[in-house]
Scaffold this active site. Structure first.
Site, PDB file in Angstrom:
ATOM      1  N   ARG A 241     114.035 -37.479 100.921  1.00 53.95           N
ATOM      2  CA  ARG A 241     113.982 -37.832 102.415  1.00 53.95           C
ATOM      3  C   ARG A 241     114.884 -38.101 103.066  1.00 53.95           C
ATOM      4  O   ARG A 241     115.899 -39.052 103.188  1.00 53.95           O
ATOM      5  CB  ARG A 241     112.529 -38.195 103.551  1.00 53.95           C
ATOM      6  CG  ARG A 241     112.987 -38.444 105.047  1.00 53.95           C
ATOM      7  CD  ARG A 241     111.663 -39.573 105.712  1.00 53.95           C
ATOM      8  NE  ARG A 241     111.194 -40.954 104.678  1.00 53.95           N
ATOM      9  CZ  ARG A 241     111.760 -41.767 105.411  1.00 53.95           C
ATOM     10  NH1 ARG A 241     112.929 -41.444 106.296  1.00 53.95           N
ATOM     11  NH2 ARG A 241     111.417 -43.567 105.384  1.00 53.95           N
TER      12      ARG A 241
ATOM     13  N   HIS B 242     112.549 -41.462 108.976  1.00 57.67           N
ATOM     14  CA  HIS B 242     110.352 -41.348 108.939  1.00 57.67           C
ATOM     15  C   HIS B 242     110.422 -40.587 109.713  1.00 57.67           C
ATOM     16  O   HIS B 242     109.577 -39.556 109.589  1.00 57.67           O
ATOM     17  CB  HIS B 242     110.292 -42.865 108.992  1.00 57.67           C
ATOM     18  CG  HIS B 242     108.716 -43.437 109.028  1.00 57.67           C
ATOM     19  ND1 HIS B 242     107.825 -41.898 108.662  1.00 57.67           N
ATOM     20  CD2 HIS B 242     107.809 -43.419 110.121  1.00 57.67           C
ATOM     21  CE1 HIS B 242     107.045 -42.774 108.398  1.00 57.67           C
ATOM     22  NE2 HIS B 242     106.269 -43.065 109.547  1.00 57.67           N
TER      23      HIS B 242
ATOM     24  N   TYR C 264     117.754 -49.488 106.378  1.00 61.31           N
ATOM     25  CA  TYR C 264     117.791 -49.800 105.645  1.00 61.31           C
ATOM     26  C   TYR C 264     118.412 -48.724 103.380  1.00 61.31           C
ATOM     27  O   TYR C 264     117.283 -49.538 102.670  1.00 61.31           O
ATOM     28  CB  TYR C 264     115.932 -49.198 104.880  1.00 61.31           C
ATOM     29  CG  TYR C 264     116.000 -48.108 105.751  1.00 61.31           C
ATOM     30  CD1 TYR C 264     115.583 -47.048 104.698  1.00 61.31           C
ATOM     31  CD2 TYR C 264     115.671 -47.842 106.686  1.00 61.31           C
ATOM     32  CE1 TYR C 264     115.050 -46.212 105.060  1.00 61.31           C
ATOM     33  CE2 TYR C 264     114.655 -46.993 107.557  1.00 61.31           C
ATOM     34  CZ  TYR C 264     114.334 -45.628 106.486  1.00 61.31           C
ATOM     35  OH  TYR C 264     114.098 -44.846 107.240  1.00 61.31           O
TER      36      TYR C 264
END
Lengths: 377, 326
Positions: free
Chosen positions: A277, A281, A291
């Site tokens: 990805r 998100h 992250y």
């Protein structure tokens, strides 16, 4: 007395862990530069040049929808949206292997696959805004789209797909149920239960686990100690394969063969697609740099499935910049038109919610309908 | 009419539903050869075959998912959750999915699913088996909760539930399965959903109950009758949605109400019944509404079960208190 070789192997737990790598090689047809690494596999797909171009267009459509959706979400003109860039091969090439009679069970990131199946873009926009009219699964010319709405509880679609798969087997239909989830979804109990049920009934299901690296911020390695998500299928006794998820041809081949296997009554298959990805998100404030590193993201952009497919088709002489530019303009004009259509849909009414909750509303619900209708709501 | 046990009436209904419509499927843990742990499906697999009546692997969530998926192929699934204490395992399929789907699809797809499960206690099952979680399920929009109190209703209501295009949680009282017998009409008949029934006429007080609470209420009413207190007993039969009209008619007739439930007191069906009466019929009341319910503890199993469960004496005491109220 010495331990037998067999017993030694059984008790060699390091070997048990290492053996998984041998069991799950990655299926690949195209190299990152678009060259073909396995001509026989390419031939086995049976894809014609026209179909290859069509697949490229689906992938491009998905990318453009992603770009526009992200922009529109920032303007407050979309509702919830989960970006799809990087997953075009994993999503569109797999979905390309199924047909109208097959039943699609998507997760919330699988909007493009439903659109490929005939769900109009304006309905997808309504879905993102929470308008139930978007969930009426018909095409603009009134045909049923064999799909569920995008599922938010990311294992639920798997157990439901197992039910459809069993129904298709019972009705002896030449069709399958195919369900998507992500690497995070494979940690859900429903993921295991669905594969176990479908396998126990040898039902017509194809399960696709898109390993895109992160479940919001939780990396794949922390999601499970299993080296390969595909290994989870073996526990249920079903064929399970790992595919290069940025290689559209390999993904298509795996999905096509899985579909054929399942539709022929041999039981389910699990496909793990290795992809990434590239974006947040969702458009609701997620910042991937909290992250993961920029270098990591940049490295994956080099492996963009669109680049690989573009090189491959260009080298084959069936794709060029001019075709791409023209198609992108076409897609954007269509999206503009669909946004207008979504904007024109009548606001939802609470009285309609009440009418759609039960086939026969209760006395109390009827009272509530009357109150809301009198208020025009 | 034939005298049947409550469980025989359930079995009769399942047999008739399978006979009537090839699309009806029955599945769950041990429902096949074994006929279910309570034998509700005994002999059905032998009669209708493994395609129609079949076992599932042991996983409640997938049983619920299976039911939802099967509706796409025009099946009418009747799924069994072996004990209501196992409800939590299937809660997403029930509360998150099947109950919402008519709403989510804008009324364009149907969920003709029946979730059958034994509930209640008093049969010395192990921990986490017996439970009265109907209040929890009743709060879910888009689902009906039906709880028959006698064999004739068990059959007629189950056939109605299977005919319904909406999901129905059909709860069978574990204690009544074999302890209760009653006259059951022959052949196929349906008893309407969403309709309460007056199971005993009276003028002095209305006892409102459902499921396993009804025989307790009737026993109390018989005893009270000997003491010149004539109690009417209203059996809700469907606890969600409630039949407000029937409740209102009885409340207006007697002016005094005691609500009786096997479940714990906190929240739940009884509380909703009391709230509806207070909101709609308070001027008809001559006394506060009384309530008999189980203590607000975890459902105990084994030795303490009998002490914990509601009894006719509790109902008698509460009714007397309400009748004596000035």
């Amino acid at each position: 007395m010495t331990i037998t070789e067999t017993n030694k192997k059984i008790l060699d737990f390091n070997y048990q862990l290492a053996a998984q790598d041998e069991a799950f090689p990655t299926l690949q047809v195209l190299a990152n530069d678009g060259s073909v690494v396995d001509e026989a596999a390419l031939e086995r797909t049976g894809l014609t040049d026209d179909q290859l171009v069509e697949l490229m267009k689906h992938m491009l459509f998905s990318r453009e929808l992603d770009i526009r959706s992200t922009k529109l979400a920032k303007q407050g003109r979309f509702g919830f949206f989960a970006p799809t860039a990087g997953q075009e091969a994993s999503q569109m090439a797999s979905a390309f292997a199924f047909n109208d009679e097959d039943w699609l069970f998507p997760g919330y990131r699988d909007i493009p696959e439903i659109i490929m199946k005939g769900w109009p873009v304006w309905k997808a926009i309504l879905w993102s805004r929470g308008h139930v009219q978007g969930n009426v699964m018909t095409t603009d010319d009134g045909k049923d789209v064999h799909s569920w709405f995008p599922q938010i509880i990311i294992g639920a679609q798997y157990v439901e797909a197992a039910g459809v798969a069993l129904g298709l087997k019972k009705r002896q239909k030449d069709a399958v149920a195919y369900a998507y989830t992500g690497d995070g979804g494979t940690s859900q109990g429903d993921f295991y239960e669905a594969m176990n049920f479908a396998a126990a009934y040898q039902a017509n299901a194809v399960f696709i686990a898109q390993n895109n690296g992160f479940a919001i911020s939780t990396p794949r390695d922390f999601q499970t100690a299993a080296k390969h998500l595909a290994a989870k299928g073996w526990a249920a006794g079903i064929p399970s394969v790992v595919v290069d998820g940025n290689d559209a041809i390999a993904v298509y081949l795996a999905a096509k063969e899985a579909r054929q296997w399942a539709a022929s009554g041999n039981g389910p298959v699990l496909i793990e697609t290795l992809t990434d990805r590239l974006e947040p998100h969702s458009t609701a404030g997620d910042d991937p740099l909290r992250y993961r590193t920029k270098d990591d993201i940049d490295a994956w952009w080099q492996k963009d499935p669109l680049l690989r497919m573009r090189h491959f088709l260009t080298q084959r002489g069936i794709w060029n910049e001019e075709l791409e530019t023209a198609y992108i303009a076409e897609v954007n004009a269509h999206i503009d038109d669909q946004i207008k259509r979504a904007d024109g849909v009548e606001k939802q009414k609470i009285s309609d919610f009440l009418k759609n909750t039960l086939e026969v509303p209760s006395q109390v619900m009827q009272e509530q309908i009357a109150i809301f209708e009198s208020e025009g709501k | 009419m034939t005298e049947k046990t409550y469980i025989a009436a359930v079995q009769d209904a399942l047999d008739l539903a399978l006979t009537k419509d090839d699309n009806t499927l029955i599945f769950g843990e041990d429902v096949g050869k074994n006929g279910g742990v309570f034998r509700a499906t005994d002999g059905l697999q032998a009669k209708f075959g493994e395609e129609r009546v079949f076992n599932t692997p042991l996983a409640e969530s997938a049983i619920g998912g299976l039911a939802i998926g099967l509706t796409t192929q025009n099946y009418r699934p009747v799924m069994e959750i072996q004990f209501f204490g196992f409800l939590f395992e299937v809660m997403d399929s029930i509360a998150g999915q099947m109950s919402r789907n008519r709403f989510r699809f804008g009324g364009t797809r149907q969920m003709p699913i029946v979730v059958r499960s034994p509930y209640g206690g008093g049969t010395k099952t192990p921990e986490m088996h017996a439970d009265n979680l109907e209040g929890m399920v009743a709060q879910i929009p888009g689902i009906r909760v039906v709880m028959p109190a006698n064999p004739a209703d068990a059959k007629g209501l189950l056939l109605s539930a299977i005919e319904s295009n909406d999901p129905v949680v059909f709860l069978e009282n574990i204690h009544l399965y074999r302890s209760m017998k009653g006259e059951v009409p022959e052949g196929y008949y349906t008893t309407p959903l969403d309709k309460a029934a007056i199971v005993r006429e009276g003028q002095d007080v209305t006892i409102i109950s459902y499921g396993g609470g009804v025989p307790v209420a009737l026993k109390a009413a018989d005893e009270l009758g000997k003491q010149d207190i004539n109690a009417e007993v209203l059996d809700l039969r469907t606890v969600s949605p409630l039949d407000i009209e029937s409740i209102g008619a009885s409340v207006e007739k007697t002016g005094r109400v005691v609500v009786v439930q096997e479940a714990q007191r906190m929240a739940g069906i009884g509380a909703t019944v009391m709230a509806e009466i207070s909101e709609r019929f308070i001027l008809s009341l001559k006394a506060p509404i009384g309530r008999v319910a189980a203590p607000d503890t975890v459902y105990p199993f084994g030795q303490a079960e009998n002490d914990w469960m509601i009894k006719a004496d509790d109902v008698i005491a509460k009714v007397k208190e309400i009748v004596d109220y000035d």
